[in-house]
Motif scaffolding. Structure first.
Motif, mmCIF file in Angstrom:
data_model
loop_
_atom_site.group_PDB
_atom_site.id
_atom_site.type_symbol
_atom_site.label_atom_id
_atom_site.label_comp_id
_atom_site.label_asym_id
_atom_site.label_seq_id
_atom_site.Cartn_x
_atom_site.Cartn_y
_atom_site.Cartn_z
ATOM 1 N N THR A 36 0.953 -1.230 0.035
ATOM 2 C CA THR A 36 0.120 0.009 0.031
ATOM 3 C C THR A 36 1.022 1.293 0.173
ATOM 4 O O THR A 36 0.246 2.347 0.204
ATOM 5 C CB THR A 36 -0.941 0.055 1.340
ATOM 6 O OG1 THR A 36 -0.118 -0.047 2.393
ATOM 7 C CG2 THR A 36 -1.768 -1.292 1.317
ATOM 8 N N LEU A 39 -0.260 4.349 -2.083
ATOM 9 C CA LEU A 39 -1.469 4.877 -1.653
ATOM 10 C C LEU A 39 -1.080 5.850 -0.312
ATOM 11 O O LEU A 39 -1.537 6.649 0.152
ATOM 12 C CB LEU A 39 -2.720 3.934 -1.279
ATOM 13 C CG LEU A 39 -3.170 3.355 -2.531
ATOM 14 C CD1 LEU A 39 -4.274 2.173 -2.068
ATOM 15 C CD2 LEU A 39 -3.780 4.488 -3.107
ATOM 16 N N GLU A 40 -0.349 4.878 0.535
ATOM 17 C CA GLU A 40 0.080 5.804 1.670
ATOM 18 C C GLU A 40 0.756 7.057 1.811
ATOM 19 O O GLU A 40 0.801 7.820 2.606
ATOM 20 C CB GLU A 40 0.604 4.534 2.849
ATOM 21 C CG GLU A 40 -0.275 3.643 3.236
ATOM 22 C CD GLU A 40 0.445 2.528 4.037
ATOM 23 O OE1 GLU A 40 1.437 2.847 4.594
ATOM 24 O OE2 GLU A 40 -0.274 1.592 4.401
ATOM 25 N N TYR A 45 -5.719 9.733 0.468
ATOM 26 C CA TYR A 45 -6.003 8.365 1.156
ATOM 27 C C TYR A 45 -5.943 8.383 2.313
ATOM 28 O O TYR A 45 -6.698 7.849 3.284
ATOM 29 C CB TYR A 45 -4.674 7.367 0.449
ATOM 30 C CG TYR A 45 -4.901 6.083 1.080
ATOM 31 C CD1 TYR A 45 -5.728 4.867 0.369
ATOM 32 C CD2 TYR A 45 -4.282 5.559 1.944
ATOM 33 C CE1 TYR A 45 -5.801 3.804 0.791
ATOM 34 C CE2 TYR A 45 -4.134 4.190 2.435
ATOM 35 C CZ TYR A 45 -4.980 3.460 1.880
ATOM 36 O OH TYR A 45 -4.926 2.154 2.319
ATOM 37 N N ASN A 46 -4.867 8.848 3.283
ATOM 38 C CA ASN A 46 -4.529 8.901 4.621
ATOM 39 C C ASN A 46 -5.722 9.797 5.143
ATOM 40 O O ASN A 46 -6.375 9.348 6.271
ATOM 41 C CB ASN A 46 -3.220 9.511 4.801
ATOM 42 C CG ASN A 46 -2.123 8.671 4.558
ATOM 43 O OD1 ASN A 46 -1.820 7.690 5.143
ATOM 44 N ND2 ASN A 46 -1.526 8.899 3.330
ATOM 45 N N ARG A 48 -8.835 9.797 3.998
ATOM 46 C CA ARG A 48 -10.017 9.174 3.847
ATOM 47 C C ARG A 48 -10.061 8.086 5.254
ATOM 48 O O ARG A 48 -11.042 7.558 5.803
ATOM 49 C CB ARG A 48 -9.924 8.652 2.627
ATOM 50 C CG ARG A 48 -11.504 7.978 2.418
ATOM 51 C CD ARG A 48 -12.629 8.468 2.679
ATOM 52 N NE ARG A 48 -13.918 7.915 2.313
ATOM 53 C CZ ARG A 48 -14.997 7.766 2.767
ATOM 54 N NH1 ARG A 48 -15.257 8.723 3.533
ATOM 55 N NH2 ARG A 48 -15.800 6.774 2.222
ATOM 56 N N ARG A 49 -8.966 7.218 5.166
ATOM 57 C CA ARG A 49 -8.696 6.332 6.181
ATOM 58 C C ARG A 49 -8.967 6.749 7.664
ATOM 59 O O ARG A 49 -9.639 6.183 8.443
ATOM 60 C CB ARG A 49 -7.208 5.742 5.972
ATOM 61 C CG ARG A 49 -7.019 4.713 4.643
ATOM 62 C CD ARG A 49 -8.300 3.713 4.503
ATOM 63 N NE ARG A 49 -7.929 2.652 5.684
ATOM 64 C CZ ARG A 49 -7.314 1.405 5.440
ATOM 65 N NH1 ARG A 49 -6.639 1.236 4.506
ATOM 66 N NH2 ARG A 49 -7.216 0.748 6.790
#
Length: 175
Positions: A36, A39-40, A45-46, A48-49
């Motif tokens: 990942t 994405l990370e 992405y971060n 949203r997570r």
């Protein structure tokens, strides 16, 4: 003879896309560990997570008050800004007016807020919490503060403040 590929230099904070022509993964092998890393390295992405993590704590805890995240935000703004107008709420929370109209009606029906004539604009109405709305908001805000600490146990209080400051720099360019 081995093929030479150009070396890519980039900041470790920026994602690096796989090079075209990179060897594909061997067919038939199971993925042991999901990569990942690209994405990370993305803020979206971060963010949203992180939002999903906080919301997974928020939803069950706010269910006792019958509040969804946007309703909590609306009540909070009304509680901290008595007399705020629907137009101001829409602008502040980036809501579409038709979505807010139904929400306000629902909160009114639950006796959590009331409309009053605006003191300087005859076309507008100011929104105010009722006594019941103020009591629920006070409990809900205390719950929200506690659940954020519970949802972020690996952050120090200073790191929480820093994270909030940095996130605000993304969506509020004036800060």
């Amino acid at each position: 003879m081995t093929e030479s590929r150009p070396v890519r230099h980039s900041s470790p904070a920026l994602p690096v896309a796989p090079q075209p022509g990179a060897d594909p993964a061997p067919v038939g092998l199971a993925v042991e560990r999901v990569d990942t890393s690209f994405l990370e390295a993305l803020i979206g992405y971060n963010a949203r997570r992180t939002a999903l993590t906080i919301i997974s704590h928020f939803l069950p805890r706010m269910a006792q008050f019958g509040l969804r995240p946007v309703e909590f935000s609306v009540l909070t703004l009304i509680g901290h800004n008595p007399g705020i107008t629907a137009r101001q709420l829409c602008a502040t929370l980036d809501l579409q007016p038709p979505n807010l109209v139904g929400m306000i009606k629902g909160l009114e029906k639950r006796s959590l807020l009331e409309k009053r004539d605006h003191p300087s604009d005859r076309r507008a109405q100011g929104l105010h919490l009722t006594e019941e709305g103020s009591a629920i908001l006070e409990q809900a805000q205390a719950t929200a503060l506690a659940l954020e600490v519970e949802a972020t146990p690996r952050l120090t209080p200073l790191e929480r403040v820093t994270l909030i400051r940095l996130l605000r720099k993304v969506y509020r360019p004036d800060h």
